[in-house]
Design a protein around this motif. Sequence first.
Motif, mmCIF file in Angstrom:
data_model
loop_
_atom_site.group_PDB
_atom_site.id
_atom_site.type_symbol
_atom_site.label_atom_id
_atom_site.label_comp_id
_atom_site.label_asym_id
_atom_site.label_seq_id
_atom_site.Cartn_x
_atom_site.Cartn_y
_atom_site.Cartn_z
ATOM 1 N N UNK A 49 1.210 -7.913 5.109
ATOM 2 C CA UNK A 49 1.332 -6.452 4.948
ATOM 3 C C UNK A 49 0.806 -5.673 6.154
ATOM 4 N N UNK A 50 -0.316 -6.106 6.713
ATOM 5 C CA UNK A 50 -0.852 -5.425 7.896
ATOM 6 C C UNK A 50 0.043 -5.598 9.107
ATOM 7 N N UNK A 51 0.718 -6.732 9.211
ATOM 8 C CA UNK A 51 1.580 -7.012 10.357
ATOM 9 C C UNK A 51 2.866 -6.194 10.322
ATOM 10 N N UNK A 52 3.350 -5.848 9.143
ATOM 11 C CA UNK A 52 4.601 -5.072 9.065
ATOM 12 C C UNK A 52 4.340 -3.583 8.848
ATOM 13 N N UNK A 53 3.095 -3.172 8.975
ATOM 14 C CA UNK A 53 2.771 -1.752 8.946
ATOM 15 C C UNK A 53 2.431 -1.204 7.574
ATOM 16 N N UNK A 54 2.266 -2.045 6.599
ATOM 17 C CA UNK A 54 1.907 -1.586 5.252
ATOM 18 C C UNK A 54 0.407 -1.554 5.092
ATOM 19 N N UNK A 55 -0.020 -1.416 3.855
ATOM 20 C CA UNK A 55 -1.445 -1.432 3.541
ATOM 21 C C UNK A 55 -1.939 -2.859 3.686
ATOM 22 N N UNK A 56 -3.026 -3.017 4.393
ATOM 23 C CA UNK A 56 -3.560 -4.346 4.668
ATOM 24 C C UNK A 56 -4.001 -5.023 3.377
ATOM 25 N N UNK A 57 -3.720 -6.313 3.267
ATOM 26 C CA UNK A 57 -4.102 -7.088 2.086
ATOM 27 C C UNK A 57 -5.542 -7.554 2.134
ATOM 28 N N UNK A 58 -6.246 -7.264 3.165
ATOM 29 C CA UNK A 58 -7.628 -7.695 3.307
ATOM 30 C C UNK A 58 -7.974 -7.783 4.780
#
Length: 184
Positions: A59-68
């Motif tokens: 998620x963090x890599x594709x620009x979304x909310x980071x999973x942790x």
Amino acid sequence: MGTPEEPIILAEHGGLVVAERGPEVILVDRGSGPTEIVVFVLVVVTLVFGGFGLVSLLPGAIGGVSGGPAWLGVALLAVAGAAATAMYISAKTVRRRRSGPLTSFTPVAIFDRSARVYRDGTGAVVAPLDQVRFERRMQATSSSAKLVAVTPDGTRVLKRGNPFGGGVGDLDAVLTRVVHGAPR
């Protein structure tokens, strides 16, 4: 004295081999059961840690909310990578053992059709061949059956099957046919 002749494999299941060497039927356990269990556990560890690592980083890599935290995802992927490497090495060990010559293993049992006796791996006579029968029996601690030889003096376990290595299959029927049938 030369090297012993390589037995002819008649049947194999889960690392247990029924082979023929002249009038003898030999039963050889290639001893890969514990390594097969390790491979299975390492597959699970690789999938679980790799999956959680990807889920925490993606998620963090594709620009979304980071999973942790990113360090956690990297650490999980590192554990998955180490488990995958260990799994690969363990699987190669299993393949190498299964492709090795039978003469490099000590037999579990020897059924001498000419002398009509059942001997254990050390060569000690266990019982007359006509008083031996082969059965599959359930184990109290496993979902796989074990292969046993029933003699007048009791029951001897020939192989404890495990669900990760394929159990013992129909080797009881194979042994019955080969040992008590006519020699080839």
